[in-house]
Write an enzyme that holds these catalytic residues in place. Structure first.
Site, PDB file in Angstrom:
ATOM      1  N   ARG A   1      41.669  50.107  34.142  1.00  0.00           N
ATOM      2  CA  ARG A   1      41.891  48.914  33.331  1.00  0.00           C
ATOM      3  C   ARG A   1      42.661  49.314  32.081  1.00  0.00           C
ATOM      4  NH1 ARG A   1      41.445  46.461  37.253  1.00  0.00           N
ATOM      5  NH2 ARG A   1      39.842  44.959  37.845  1.00  0.00           N
TER       6      ARG A   1
ATOM      7  N   HIS B   1      50.309  44.915  37.922  1.00  0.00           N
ATOM      8  CA  HIS B   1      49.018  45.193  38.571  1.00  0.00           C
ATOM      9  C   HIS B   1      49.087  44.860  40.066  1.00  0.00           C
ATOM     10  CE1 HIS B   1      44.352  44.670  38.187  1.00  0.00           C
ATOM     11  NE2 HIS B   1      44.695  45.482  39.159  1.00  0.00           N
TER      12      HIS B   1
ATOM     13  N   ASN C   1      39.576  47.490  48.195  1.00  0.00           N
ATOM     14  CA  ASN C   1      40.929  48.005  47.943  1.00  0.00           C
ATOM     15  C   ASN C   1      40.922  49.428  47.384  1.00  0.00           C
ATOM     16  OD1 ASN C   1      39.959  47.400  45.435  1.00  0.00           O
ATOM     17  ND2 ASN C   1      41.341  45.684  45.062  1.00  0.00           N
TER      18      ASN C   1
ATOM     19  N   GLN D   1      46.844  40.710  30.886  1.00  0.00           N
ATOM     20  CA  GLN D   1      47.748  40.477  32.014  1.00  0.00           C
ATOM     21  C   GLN D   1      47.990  38.984  32.186  1.00  0.00           C
ATOM     22  OE1 GLN D   1      46.283  44.408  34.486  1.00  0.00           O
ATOM     23  NE2 GLN D   1      46.172  42.462  35.474  1.00  0.00           N
TER      24      GLN D   1
END
Ligand code: NAI
Length: 371
Positions: free
Chosen positions: A269, A322, A130, A298
């Protein structure tokens, strides 16, 4: 063999959109394939939240969660970084059969990697799956901060029209210095994508220097001292993994060395940037903007200050959940990558070197800090 996948509830969206592969509903497209080979596949929800335990800042993974129940005898664990199942040292101690953890995506900091080394549990991720998705998001985030896009859009939705209120804090990216902390797959792709914007300079900070030809191709200069690096940047983008050497790297002390009014983009992060120091720097104008999609922890608590923090002019916040690395295009790539890692594991075949974060009893990657 028991394969446990800790995914997230995709709800109605996942029922309507089968390409939302990283969900409990669509199970990375792996269920039938695994079961046809005689494996037990447990695709479960990330966590069960116990409301009474769930304070504003802390989401607990309950002792009776599916994760804790099934980890004790699973041999393979699949997780995603987007709604991570946090595999702590304590959980690893309970996971007597666990041999391999596979991250459906990139970034395995939700696993206690040092504990995995100690227990000789391998950790693999789908490297590269990704990286374009994130690099595009970074370029978008830089632009939306520099150009003051979010307040402009909000003004339009409100029915207002006061151009000067927006333009007073809107700039061109042309002529600015942009620097990336970490110039690996994502950081380098960000630099590549910035070339046509005619920035004043592209610089990077990374203990691993880019190969000469790669640096030349994007005309990027390496700066070896972090304070010196940030002091030169109009825009800083963070693109390194979270590890002992990067946790809290962007803190109150480092922020003092930023150019006044710089923009900061972090899709790496959340824990790399100190939450309160960033919010304070935005509030007092040290930063003009902060944007990103990653949070510590998260899902982010409802009252997480990054949801609503603003610069003195009421803008400068480009935060989203995210998702930069989980576009539908990326989901196909990381689902296929998980399948191929699993297939190698079942057949005892060698794994692709680039996917191995932790091998048997050691770090194989050089990207999780200098050891
Ligand atoms: P990569 O391994 O290709 O590159 C990471 C680079 O960071 C390496 O060049 C490494 O030397 C450098 N680095 C490590 N520690 C450093 C430090 N202390 N200071 C400066 N540089 C340092 O990894 P890639 O594919 O570029 O991904 C980077 C990170 O981005 C991932 O580990 C993950 O945390 C995050 N990510 C976020 C996504 C999202 O959806 N928001 C999706 C994919 C990755």
């Amino acid at each position: 063999m028991k394969v446990l996948a800790i995914l997230y509830d995709g709800g109605e969206a996942a029922v309507q959109e089968s390409r939302l592969l990283g969900t409990v509903e669509n199970k990375l497209g792996l269920k039938e394939w695994l079961e046809s080979q005689g494996h037990e596949f447990i695709g479960r929800s990330r966590i069960m939240l116990f409301k009474d335990q769930c304070s504003s800042t802390l989401y607990k993974e309950g002792p009776n969660s599916d994760f804790q129940k099934h980890i004790v005898d699973a041999e393979v664990l699949i997780t995603t970084p987007f709604h991570p199942g946090y595999l702590t040292r304590d959980l690893i101690a309970k996971a007597k059969n666990l041999k391999i953890c596979i991250t459906a995506g990139v970034g395995s900091d939700h696993i206690d990697l040092n504990a995995a080394v100690d227990r000789r549990i391998q950790v693999l991720e789908v490297s590269g799956s990704n990286v374009v998705s994130v690099a595009e998001h970074v370029v978008m985030s830089i632009l939306l901060l520099v150009r003051n896009f979010v307040p402009a859009h909000e003004m339009i939705e409100r029915g207002d029209w006061q151009v000067s209120d927006i333009a007073r804090n809107a700039f061109d990216l042309e002529g600015k210095v942009v620097g990336t902390i970490g110039a690996g797959r994502i950081g380098y792709r960000v630099l590549q994508r910035l070339v046509p914007f005619d920035c004043k300079e592209l610089i990077y900070y990374d203990y691993a220097p880019l190969p000469e030809a790669a640096a030349k191709a994007v005309n990027a200069r390496r700066v070896e001292d972090l304070k010196d690096f940030v002091s030169q940047c109009d825009v800083v983008t963070v693109n390194c993994p979270l590890h002992e050497g990067t946790r809290g790297l962007v803190n109150a002390e480092l922020l003092k060395h930023f150019k006044k009014g710089a923009w900061l983009v972090n899709t790496a992060r959340g824990a790399i940037c100190d939450k309160d120091a960033v919010a304070a720097a935005l509030a007092d104008g040290t930063l003009s903007g902060y944007s990103g999609d990653v949070w510590n922890v998260q899902p982010a608590p409802k009252d997480h200050i990054w949801r609503t923090m603003k610069n003195p002019l009421g803008g400068g916040n480009g935060m989203v959940p995210h998702y930069s690395g989980t576009t539908l295009d990326a989901q196909i790539r990381y689902a296929n990558g998980v399948k191929s890692i699993l297939d190698n594991y079942f057949k005892g075949k060698e794994q692709e070197a680039q996917n191995i974060i932790i091998g048997l009893g050691r770090y194989e990657t050089k990207a999780y800090g200098q050891r």
